[in-house]
Write an enzyme that holds these catalytic residues in place. Structure first.
Site, PDB file in Angstrom:
ATOM      1  N   TYR A  80       3.518 -11.719  -3.425  1.00  0.00           N
ATOM      2  CA  TYR A  80       2.165 -11.550  -2.700  1.00  0.00           C
ATOM      3  C   TYR A  80       1.796 -10.574  -3.477  1.00  0.00           C
ATOM      4  O   TYR A  80       1.171  -9.287  -3.188  1.00  0.00           O
ATOM      5  CB  TYR A  80       2.540 -10.169  -1.710  1.00  0.00           C
ATOM      6  CG  TYR A  80       3.415 -11.134  -0.342  1.00  0.00           C
ATOM      7  CD1 TYR A  80       3.150 -12.106   0.482  1.00  0.00           C
ATOM      8  CD2 TYR A  80       5.038 -10.485  -0.308  1.00  0.00           C
ATOM      9  CE1 TYR A  80       3.883 -12.283   0.985  1.00  0.00           C
ATOM     10  CE2 TYR A  80       5.473 -10.884   1.221  1.00  0.00           C
ATOM     11  CZ  TYR A  80       4.926 -11.697   1.284  1.00  0.00           C
ATOM     12  OH  TYR A  80       6.040 -12.042   2.586  1.00  0.00           O
ATOM     13  N   CYS A 124      15.814 -17.218 -13.392  1.00  0.00           N
ATOM     14  CA  CYS A 124      14.921 -18.137 -14.961  1.00  0.00           C
ATOM     15  C   CYS A 124      13.807 -18.380 -13.951  1.00  0.00           C
ATOM     16  O   CYS A 124      12.988 -19.380 -13.230  1.00  0.00           O
ATOM     17  CB  CYS A 124      15.418 -19.448 -13.857  1.00  0.00           C
ATOM     18  SG  CYS A 124      16.310 -19.660 -16.416  1.00  0.00           S
ATOM     19  N   GLU A 125      12.116 -17.253 -13.624  1.00  0.00           N
ATOM     20  CA  GLU A 125      11.566 -17.612 -13.854  1.00  0.00           C
ATOM     21  C   GLU A 125      10.656 -16.384 -14.276  1.00  0.00           C
ATOM     22  O   GLU A 125      10.916 -15.277 -14.003  1.00  0.00           O
ATOM     23  CB  GLU A 125      11.059 -16.981 -12.502  1.00  0.00           C
ATOM     24  CG  GLU A 125      12.079 -17.973 -11.226  1.00  0.00           C
ATOM     25  CD  GLU A 125      10.959 -19.513 -10.929  1.00  0.00           C
ATOM     26  OE1 GLU A 125       9.741 -19.400 -11.160  1.00  0.00           O
ATOM     27  OE2 GLU A 125      11.758 -20.248 -10.468  1.00  0.00           O
ATOM     28  N   GLY A 173       2.179  -4.128  12.526  1.00  0.00           N
ATOM     29  CA  GLY A 173       1.321  -4.297  11.411  1.00  0.00           C
ATOM     30  C   GLY A 173       0.968  -3.454  10.683  1.00  0.00           C
ATOM     31  O   GLY A 173       0.184  -2.920  10.212  1.00  0.00           O
ATOM     32  N   GLY A 232       7.547  -3.769  12.957  1.00  0.00           N
ATOM     33  CA  GLY A 232       8.804  -4.300  11.919  1.00  0.00           C
ATOM     34  C   GLY A 232       8.904  -3.637  10.656  1.00  0.00           C
ATOM     35  O   GLY A 232       9.661  -2.182  10.894  1.00  0.00           O
ATOM     36  N   ARG A 233       8.346  -3.540  10.085  1.00  0.00           N
ATOM     37  CA  ARG A 233       7.812  -2.877   8.564  1.00  0.00           C
ATOM     38  C   ARG A 233       7.960  -1.675   8.733  1.00  0.00           C
ATOM     39  O   ARG A 233       9.155  -0.865   7.887  1.00  0.00           O
ATOM     40  CB  ARG A 233       7.060  -3.365   8.097  1.00  0.00           C
ATOM     41  CG  ARG A 233       6.887  -2.495   6.115  1.00  0.00           C
ATOM     42  CD  ARG A 233       5.455  -2.983   6.041  1.00  0.00           C
ATOM     43  NE  ARG A 233       4.888  -4.305   6.043  1.00  0.00           N
ATOM     44  CZ  ARG A 233       5.175  -5.491   5.384  1.00  0.00           C
ATOM     45  NH1 ARG A 233       5.457  -5.262   3.656  1.00  0.00           N
ATOM     46  NH2 ARG A 233       4.681  -6.055   5.314  1.00  0.00           N
TER      47      ARG A 233
HETATM   48  C1  PLP Z   1       4.371 -12.022  15.286  1.00  0.00           C
HETATM   49  C2  PLP Z   1       4.722 -10.379  14.469  1.00  0.00           C
HETATM   50  N1  PLP Z   1       4.814  -9.519  15.536  1.00  0.00           N
HETATM   51  C3  PLP Z   1       5.873  -8.751  14.632  1.00  0.00           C
HETATM   52  C4  PLP Z   1       5.512  -8.483  13.181  1.00  0.00           C
HETATM   53  C5  PLP Z   1       5.518  -7.217  12.312  1.00  0.00           C
HETATM   54  O1  PLP Z   1       4.762  -6.940  11.741  1.00  0.00           O
HETATM   55  P1  PLP Z   1       5.161  -5.777  10.585  1.00  0.00           P
HETATM   56  O2  PLP Z   1       6.717  -5.785  10.006  1.00  0.00           O
HETATM   57  O3  PLP Z   1       4.049  -5.974   9.845  1.00  0.00           O
HETATM   58  O4  PLP Z   1       5.362  -4.604  11.608  1.00  0.00           O
HETATM   59  C6  PLP Z   1       4.447 -10.156  12.615  1.00  0.00           C
HETATM   60  C7  PLP Z   1       4.893 -10.011  10.974  1.00  0.00           C
HETATM   61  O5  PLP Z   1       4.272  -9.859  10.136  1.00  0.00           O
HETATM   62  C8  PLP Z   1       4.755 -10.956  13.299  1.00  0.00           C
HETATM   63  O6  PLP Z   1       4.047 -12.226  13.090  1.00  0.00           O
HETATM   64  N1  LYS Z   2       7.206 -11.353   4.312  1.00  0.00           N
HETATM   65  C1  LYS Z   2       5.534 -10.297   4.837  1.00  0.00           C
HETATM   66  C2  LYS Z   2       5.744  -9.943   6.275  1.00  0.00           C
HETATM   67  C3  LYS Z   2       5.830 -10.069   7.399  1.00  0.00           C
HETATM   68  C4  LYS Z   2       4.311 -11.680   7.597  1.00  0.00           C
HETATM   69  C5  LYS Z   2       4.180 -12.799   8.418  1.00  0.00           C
HETATM   70  N2  LYS Z   2       3.856 -12.471   9.431  1.00  0.00           N
HETATM   71  C6  LYS Z   2       6.116  -9.279   4.110  1.00  0.00           C
HETATM   72  O1  LYS Z   2       7.470  -8.961   3.206  1.00  0.00           O
HETATM   73  O2  LYS Z   2       5.421  -8.615   3.512  1.00  0.00           O
END
Ligand code: PLP
Ligand code: LYS
Length: 427
Positions: free
Chosen positions: A329, A356-357, A243, A287-288
């Protein structure tokens, strides 16, 4: 510096973006290996090496393909998957099974079987009947699986409603009502077929404030204490999710990993001392923050429509099919004409896609140098949840993904062809 400008041209990890666009075509995802590796190093320095008994599992939903698995393995991280497809990708990349962690709120029996067959490290149970499914698969295969319970900590994070996951009204996690959570804990502790490792929470994504992480931590610590008091069972692990927010625009007040992790680690240490238990192993799932800023997308400018007194639309050859985030979002991005970086930004335009949106807008009111058909437009910080959330809407083929590193480039995902898109059609 990953982003550089030479002679008014944007360079990314040493590569001339105009040459990349020419060589590989547009739209094009460009990922900097240097930037990804640098993020992994940051995680090692501020977490894995700073604190003993810690793991980082890259949340592969952010950006996944075989090459990415190889980078993550080389950098010593674990990997978090949330579907059979992600798991299969990791398996095909020969990712070490014990370093795979499986999340997801509705794992199918086939997915659980795949996970058990491959002897993955952990399944994070996210639903009350899932434990029984895992037990039945393990019983049948004569195996035992490590599991954690994903809990719903009941906290509301400050992010878009679609990407907050920790509030009570959520499809994710197990609710913390006593009559729900405690029988589930007891079942896991007593099970012959699973090792109960502990609790997992993930409060939301793209966060710049650590408050919800810290609140969720308190809830989880109370659960660890209750589990010890009720069942004399000490859970050896805690997963505090991901997150950690990144910088999309100047409005994003990005914080270092330590801002989130240090206070949580301090609190977990203190709690463990007070409870007189060994500090559980702490796992994060970023992740992000690993890939988001490591990616840009290159587009070619096409039709330009100037509606007098209203707005100027600049269409590019991609859009919501390669980046759904603005439409889904209202996510904000910044970009630049890659061939005119040094030119004064005297025009205000809306960069839109070719679907087309009406909602297929990538950047509203972007300040740019005057654009014309054929210019290459780069959008920044598209490395996370762009490629992995892409679609074939309007039968637009998925772009190629190119990995760049210090001036070298190589294709890691081929561009889809029209034939690729219809190859499963039958008539
Ligand atoms: C269970 C879980 N772990 C990790 C993540 C990775 O989150 P982020 O990409 O915000 O670090 C997510 C996505 O929101 C998630 O649902
Ligand atoms: N797909 C979302 C992040 C994952 C959210 C749910 N785990 C985004 O692009 O921001």
């Amino acid at each position: 510096m990953i982003k550089q400008v030479k002679d008014g041209i944007l360079y990314f990890d040493g590569c001339n973006t105009l040459e990349l666009a020419e060589k590989y075509g547009t739209p094009l995802y460009v990922m900097s290996e240097t930037a990804i590796v640098e993020k992994c190093r940051e995680i090692r320095n501020s977490f894995l090496q700073k604190y003993k008994k810690t793991r980082a599992a890259y949340a592969s939903k952010a950006f996944l393909n075989l090459s990415m698995c190889k980078i993550i393995e080389r950098e010593g991280l674990c990997i978090d998957v949330v579907s059979g497809g992600e798991l299969y990708t990791a398996i095909k990349a020969n990712f070490p099974p014990e370093k795979i962690e499986f999340n997801g709120n509705n794992k199918t029996i086939d997915e659980i079987e795949l996970a058990v067959d491959y002897n993955i490290g952990r399944i994070i149970v996210d639903g009350l009947d899932e434990l029984s499914l895992i037990e039945s698969v393990c019983k049948q295969k004569g195996k035992k699986m490590n599991v954690l319970y994903r809990i719903t900590p009941g906290v509301k994070s400050d992010s878009h409603d679609y990407i907050v996951t920790g509030k009570k009204d959520s499809k994710f996690g197990i609710p913390l009502d006593d009559e729900i959570i405690f029988p589930a804990i007891e079942q896991a502790i007593k099970s012959e077929y699973v090792n109960f490792m502990g609790f997992h929470y993930h409060v939301g994504s793209q966060l710049h404030d650590n408050a919800s992480h810290l609140k969720a931590l308190e809830t989880s610590l109370k659960l660890i204490k209750d589990t010890k008091d009720k069942y004399s069972y000490v859970t050896p692990e805690i997963n505090i999710g991901g997150g950690f927010g990144i910088k999309y625009t100047d409005a994003d007040d990005k914080k270092p990993y330590s801002y989130f992790l240090d206070p949580m680690m301090e609190r977990i240490e203190e709690f463990s001392k007070d409870l007189n238990i060994e500090r559980p192993e702490v796992v994060i799932e970023p992740g992000r923050s690993i890939v988001g800023e490591a990616g840009i997308t290159l587009y070619t400018v096409g039709t330009i429509k100037d509606i007098p007194g209203i707005r100027k639309y600049v269409s590019v050859d991609g859009g919501m099919t390669d980046n759904i985030r603005p439409a889904l979002y209202q996510a904000k991005y910044e970009g630049v004409a890659a061939n005119k970086v040094d030119e004064p930004k005297t025009d205000t335009v809306t960069i839109c896609g070719k679907c087309c949106e009406s909602g297929d807008v990538l950047i509203r009111d972007a300040e740019v140098a005057p654009l014309k058909r054929g210019d290459i437009f780069a959008i920044f910080s598209t490395g996370a949840y762009g490629y992995t959330m892409s679609s074939n809407y309007n039968k637009n083929p998925l772009p190629a993904v190119v990995l760049v590193k210090e001036g070298e480039s190589r294709i890691v995902v081929k561009r889809q062809s029209y034939d690729d898109m219809i190859k499963n059609d039958l008539c």
